[in-house]
Design a protein around this motif. Structure first.
Motif, short mmCIF file in Angstrom:
data_model
loop_
_atom_site.label_atom_id
_atom_site.label_comp_id
_atom_site.label_asym_id
_atom_site.label_seq_id
_atom_site.Cartn_x
_atom_site.Cartn_y
_atom_site.Cartn_z
N SER A 145 -5.54 -4.12 0.46
CA SER A 145 -4.86 -4.50 -0.77
C SER A 145 -5.80 -5.24 -1.72
O SER A 145 -5.84 -4.96 -2.93
CB SER A 145 -3.65 -5.38 -0.45
OG SER A 145 -3.00 -5.82 -1.62
N LEU B 10 0.83 -1.20 0.00
CA LEU B 10 0.00 0.00 0.00
C LEU B 10 0.87 1.25 0.00
O LEU B 10 2.05 1.20 0.36
CB LEU B 10 -0.91 0.00 1.23
CG LEU B 10 -1.80 -1.22 1.41
CD1 LEU B 10 -2.55 -1.15 2.73
CD2 LEU B 10 -2.77 -1.37 0.25
N PRO C 97 -1.64 2.89 6.57
CA PRO C 97 -1.25 1.48 6.67
C PRO C 97 -0.46 1.13 7.92
O PRO C 97 -0.63 0.05 8.49
CB PRO C 97 -0.43 1.26 5.40
CG PRO C 97 -1.03 2.21 4.41
CD PRO C 97 -1.38 3.43 5.23
N GLN D 166 -4.36 -4.61 6.53
CA GLN D 166 -3.65 -4.14 5.34
C GLN D 166 -3.96 -5.02 4.14
O GLN D 166 -4.16 -4.53 3.02
CB GLN D 166 -2.15 -4.12 5.59
CG GLN D 166 -1.68 -3.06 6.56
CD GLN D 166 -0.17 -3.08 6.74
OE1 GLN D 166 0.57 -3.42 5.83
NE2 GLN D 166 0.29 -2.73 7.93
N VAL E 123 -6.45 4.77 4.09
CA VAL E 123 -7.17 3.69 3.41
C VAL E 123 -8.05 4.25 2.31
O VAL E 123 -8.06 3.75 1.17
CB VAL E 123 -8.02 2.89 4.43
CG1 VAL E 123 -8.98 1.93 3.71
CG2 VAL E 123 -7.11 2.12 5.39
#
Length: 250
Positions: free
Chosen positions: A150, A96, A138, A146, A102
């Motif tokens: 992804s 990330l 992240p 995480q 996010v």
């Protein structure tokens, strides 16, 4: 009825250490699982399709509703780099953008620049069970969280392109994993995105009602629906569970 046109055709021959991978398959189902023990070649096959591994021999063709793309053909000296392949990928280890939240990581995937972008992202956050992490970066997430970001980012970016998932929800407890898989499958169905994923979890393959390619030492030993291909593994697992001694109260 005419035979369905495969969305992925794949031939790979590759030696990796002591493992000789020699596979050929075509995929027509919406979700296909590469199943087998560690070291059977599952992740290497996925990496070869994504362009992250270069087999000694490969012929890989990707098809969407609008295009056909040969991404690798050793005989024709074709080997497209990953960024030019009409496929999306989420690896076991999430990659990330660390400086983004996010929400911003998902925004990057959507490439939406209209007035409805906020609503679309809110829907994605809800569907992938990420709403409460929307403003987190992240570094403040667990490994499992995480990984969910992804997978969500890859799924959003796919939008009809084949999606490759390498053990997407390994380590999650079964109820959360099943909920995420159900929501992910529903999300991808809207854009008619086909998936090839890796797992060694029988329950995951059954929950998805997926087609299964069963691998052993780099070879395909069976391909078909989960209830047929994994019948022996399922029976063996149930037998092991029934043979466990029950815990009695003192």
């Amino acid at each position: 009825m005419p035979e369905p046109i495969p969305h992925l055709s794949c031939e790979i021959r590759h030696r990796l250490g002591n493992l000789d991978i020699d596979v050929a398959f075509e995929l027509t189902h919406s979700w296909t699982v590469l199943f087998g023990p560690s070291g059977s070649g599952k992740s290497t096959i996925l990496r070869a399709i994504a362009g992250l591994a270069k087999p000694q021999h490969a012929k890989i063709v990707l098809r969407t509703a609008n295009s056909t793309q040969t991404v690798a053909d050793t005989a024709a000296r074709i080997n497209l780099p990953p960024h030019r392949r009409n496929v999306r990928w989420a690896a076991q280890r999430p990659a990330l953008f660390p400086h983004m939240t996010v929400r911003e990581n998902l925004q990057y995937a959507t490439e939406i620049r209209n007035a409805d972008s906020g609503q679309a992202l809110d829907l994605a956050l809800e569907r992938f069970h990420l709403t409460k992490f929307a403003d987190s970066k992240p570094a403040n997430l667990s490994g499992g969280e995480q990984q969910r970001v992804s997978v969500a980012r890859a799924a959003i970016a796919a939008n009809g392109r084949p999606l490759l998932l390498d053990e997407p929800f390994t380590g999650l407890d079964a109820p959360l994993r099943d909920a995420l898989l159900t929501d992910l499958k529903a999300w991808l169905a809207v854009s008619k995105t086909a998936v090839l994923s890796v797992t060694h979890d029988i329950a995951e393959a059954f929950h998805l009602n997926a087609e299964v390619i069963k691998l052993h030492e780099g070879r395909i030993v069976q391909q078909g629906v989960a209830v047929e291909v994994l019948a022996e593994e399922r029976a063996r697992l149930l037998s092991q569970l029934s043979d466990r001694p029950s815990l009695s109260s003192p």
